[in-house]
Design an enzyme around this catalytic site. Structure first.
Site, PDB file in Angstrom:
ATOM      1  N   ASP A 111     -10.725   1.967  -3.206  1.00 39.72           N
ATOM      2  CA  ASP A 111     -11.262   1.724  -1.866  1.00 39.72           C
ATOM      3  C   ASP A 111     -12.783   1.719  -1.886  1.00 39.72           C
ATOM      4  O   ASP A 111     -13.417   1.394  -0.882  1.00 39.72           O
ATOM      5  CB  ASP A 111     -10.758   2.800  -0.897  1.00 39.72           C
ATOM      6  N   ASP A 146       0.837  -1.208   0.000  1.00 42.38           N
ATOM      7  CA  ASP A 146       0.000   0.000   0.000  1.00 42.38           C
ATOM      8  C   ASP A 146       0.871   1.257   0.000  1.00 42.38           C
ATOM      9  O   ASP A 146       2.071   1.205   0.299  1.00 42.38           O
ATOM     10  CB  ASP A 146      -0.901  -0.035   1.248  1.00 42.38           C
TER      11      ASP A 146
HETATM   12  C1  DGJ Z   1      -5.885   1.794   1.860  1.00 39.31           C
HETATM   13  C2  DGJ Z   1      -6.231   0.587   1.038  1.00 39.31           C
HETATM   14  O1  DGJ Z   1      -6.674   0.947  -0.225  1.00 39.31           O
HETATM   15  C3  DGJ Z   1      -7.267  -0.233   1.793  1.00 39.31           C
HETATM   16  O2  DGJ Z   1      -7.671  -1.324   1.019  1.00 39.31           O
HETATM   17  C4  DGJ Z   1      -6.667  -0.675   3.086  1.00 39.31           C
HETATM   18  O3  DGJ Z   1      -5.589  -1.529   2.846  1.00 39.31           O
HETATM   19  C5  DGJ Z   1      -6.235   0.528   3.902  1.00 39.31           C
HETATM   20  N1  DGJ Z   1      -5.357   1.384   3.127  1.00 39.31           N
HETATM   21  C6  DGJ Z   1      -5.510   0.108   5.147  1.00 39.31           C
HETATM   22  O4  DGJ Z   1      -4.967   1.154   5.818  1.00 39.31           O
END
Ligand code: DGJ
Length: 726
Positions: A547, A477
């Protein structure tokens, strides 16, 4: 596929798949563009530019009478000698003169496709490929520019990059080195790009190209959800299935500029490359600089034609090949089920139910190393919080492995927070400008990846989790843009190159990790799709698209990304209803249908699902697993639909024997209930059975008339059709 060089006429031509690309060295010194488009058998000289002496322009020694640089179709234009349109190259000589004029010297064809030092790039693999190398030089400045054009057998693609060499005695400063510049003769065109924001990525923007410059860009350090490093110039009215498309996509994950200029005469120059803003590169005598790679894609068959080429190129010549042919595991991700509040009990319960539903991988997302249950702490330390998970990650991995599932783990390697032990020990390891408090993003600073000691720390830290098979999968991430782009490891003259050096550092870490642990599948993620680009795809065979897990919004997001990326690279999860991001309620079936053509996963609390829902999920997984192998390499298409209330996608076997088609009715709307949905990629002369109804149709009927669907009193209603040739 071939490259032909005709030194008598100063012409070089590349032919591949159904495209040709032609260059000319006018008078043996000015490198100009002649043609890019549908394949030619051979090039005899058609379409010589209409050179015309224009008043209020400049004069140049050239055998063509009255040449004017005002509309000269330069292949790699430099600023300062009479061409005032957007330049591909700007370099400064000592003393501040910001003009160079590299002139053509020679060209040659090379077998294969060169790698780009330190940068992700397409590779030939077992496919025959050839590369044209063109050498241009400015002896006064001491600059050599090498232009590379690679073609792959059977692909309608030209991959381009440049290498700049300082062959003189003075230090040069590069301010702008684009990866590709393309000239199109005057014609009406439309410009298509993908724009968005967090949780609303990959929306189409389309408008007529007007006189002047139109540009999209990222100056955020990453390729960004705001704009994908891509644009296409389309013949007016081009559709999914018809019309001409000239597309450019950059194999790079940082700041980029993509722009098109229609000059006063209607000629078009299109470019893509590293954003010149915030970029400066000192090139000392003997040093060289390589630009990222740009992919040029021409389609005479509309946007699906473009996508087919990108999909094949990225699947077979960009993503880690270890995973290109491997069936992607159906996963359960913990984020929307647990957020930061992870525990061994929850992990075990979820893994047990995931296994029963037929899933293959459990991914422990954020939370496992946090001192509390928020994004405020611990970033950078990467020590498991054993109060939450007694026995640490090893224990969590054992529990998951014991259920017969693979174990995936979330990291955000590039981030560090102020309260971390790492920051207390190494405050200099964060990007920062001396005298300024660094700007936080999601309570984080960013590590200075230009420092070798930081790269060693991160590679070692990740290796400590990956060794011994404890972790099978990483979710990588990255949750903030770059600010305070300054490294105290570099002197003042090199600060303007730090954003690019950061990327080179990131790529080095990814290279080391993927080389040491080639069997670990990496999912790229950046607050969803904020760094979903071909550069990351070279290391991370799939990317979390957004997300936003609402299936309704996902129709647009996945549709947008599907213009460029093969469905197997686009992460799509079935989540709970009402959706956590939008509050919208949709059926479990609709959520599955919206995800099943892509990289299917689940992201919901299975313990909170009813027994009936868990059974339905198990049925979905059981349906998906046997068909994913052919779907991952099938032909994905977006279909023209009667109106905006529908989205239609399909995947067909390349031999046209089977096709799965999905039609989504977005809303219950009696006004929008008419029209036919035509199939694609079927054999017109064959008959097909629709397996759900048993009905037999001719391929020609399905292609030319298409299906109709009833109006259903439900928002986001999917219609599913599977055709098998009989
Ligand atoms: C952002 C990501 O896109 C989510 O899927 C998740 O992993 C969160 N970060 C966790 O902090």
């Amino acid at each position: 596929m071939s490259i032909s060089i005709d030194n008598a006429r100063n012409i070089a031509a590349l032919h591949s798949g159904t495209v040709s690309y032609v260059l000319e060295a006018v008078d043996g010194k000015y490198l100009v563009h002649r043609y890019f488009g549908r394949a030619l058998r051979a090039y005899h000289g058609c379409g010589a530019p209409a050179y015309y002496k224009r008043a209020y322009s400049t004069e140049h020694p050239c055998s063509i009478p009255n040449v004017s640089f005002d509309d000269f179709p330069f292949e790699y234009p430099a600023r300062g000698r009479g061409d005032f349109r957007i330049p591909a190259l700007e370099a400064e000589q000592s003393g501040g003169v910001r003009v160079v004029e590299p002139l053509f010297r020679s060209w040659r064809a090379i077998e294969g496709k060169p790698a780009l030092p330190g940068l992700p790039a397409t590779f030939a693999g077992d496919t025959p490929a050839q590369t044209l190398e063109v050498v241009c030089e400015d002896p006064q400045a001491g600059l050599r520019v090498l232009l590379y054009y690679s073609v792959f057998e059977g692909l309608d693609i030209v991959a381009r990059h440049q290498r700049l060499e300082n062959i003189g005695g003075q230090t040069l400063t590069l301010h702008n080195v684009q990866s590709a510049s393309l000239e199109l003769s005057a014609r009406p065109l439309e410009l298509l790009s993908l724009y968005g924001t967090h949780a609303k990525e990959a929306n189409r923007s389309r408008s007529p190209l007007h006189h002047g410059i139109q540009r999209i860009e990222s100056v955020r350090g990453g390729s960004s959800p705001q704009h994908q490093p891509f644009f296409a110039l389309l013949s007016p009215g081009a559709t999914e299935t018809a019309g001409e498309v000239y597309a450019m996509h950059l194999v790079y994950s940082g700041n980029f500029l993509a722009q098109a200029e229609a000059d006063a005469f209607g000629n078009v120059r299109a470019q893509i490359g590293i954003h010149p803003e915030g970029f400066q590169w000192e090139l000392k005598p003997g040093e060289s600089f390589t630009t990222p790679e740009a992919i040029l894609n021409y389609s005479a068959e509309g946007l699906n034609g473009m996508s087919r080429q990108f999909h094949r190129l990225y699947r077979e010549h960009l993503m880690p090949q270890r995973f290109a042919g491997l069936e992607r595991p159906v996963l359960l991700n913990s984020w929307e089920a647990m957020y930061y509040e992870v525990s061994l009990e929850k992990i075990e319960a979820q893994a047990e139910l995931a296994k029963r539903a037929g899933m293959e991988l459990f991914v422990l997302d954020d939370g496992w190393f946090r001192a509390d249950n928020s994004s405020r702490t611990s970033m950078g330390d990467w020590q498991c919080n054993e109060t939450k998970l007694p026995g640490g990650i090893r224990r969590a991995a054992e529990l998951v492995h014991a259920k017969g599932l693979k174990f995936g783990l979330w990291f955000e390697p590039e981030a560090i927070c102020k309260s971390s032990a790492l920051y207390r020990m190494h405050p200099d390891w964060a990007l920062h400008i001396p005298g300024y408090e660094p700007v936080e993003g999601r309570h984080e600073y960013l590590l200075d990846l230009t420092r070798p000691e930081v790269r060693d720390y991160l590679t070692g830290m990740l290796g400590s989790y990956l060794q011994g098979g404890m972790v099978d999968y990483i979710k990588w991430d990255m949750n903030r843009p770059l600010t305070d782009v300054c490294s105290t490891a570099f002197g003042q003259t090199r600060q303007a190159g730090i954003a690019h050096r950061y990327l080179l550092g990131l790529y080095e870490i990814l290279e080391r990790v993927t080389t040491a642990f080639p069997n670990v599948l990496i999912e790229g993620c950046s607050s969803g799709g904020a760094r979903f680009d071909p550069g990351m795809l070279y290391y991370a065979a799939q990317n979390w698209a957004s997300d936003n897990t609402d299936a309704f919004d996902r129709l647009t997001i996945q549709d947008g990304f599907s213009l460029l990326y093969p469905p197997m690279a686009i992460g799509a999860h079935v989540s709970i209803t009402p959706n956590h991001q939008t509050g919208r309620s949709t059926s479990l079936d609709a959520r599955y249908q919206a995800a099943r053509l892509f990289d299917l996963g689940y992201e919901l609390d299975l313990t909170q699902c009813s027994e009936g829902e868990r059974e339905e999920i198990a049925r979905q997984v059981a349906e998906h697993k046997p068909e994913r192998a052919w779907m991952q390499t099938g032909i994905f298409s977006r279909h023209e639909v009667p109106n905006g209330n529908y989205v239609m996608w399909s995947i067909a076997r390349p031999d046209r024997s089977e096709c799965l088609a999905l039609i989504f009715q977005k809303a219950y709307d009696p006004l929008c209930c008419h029209g036919n949905f035509k199939l694609l990629n079927l054999d017109a002369d064959a008959d097909y059975r629709e397996t759900g109804s048993g009905q037999v149709y001719g391929g020609d009927e399905l292609l030319q008339i298409g299906l109709t669907v009833p109006l259903v009193k439900e928002d986001l209603h999917p219609f599913v059709f599977r055709f098998q040739r009989i």
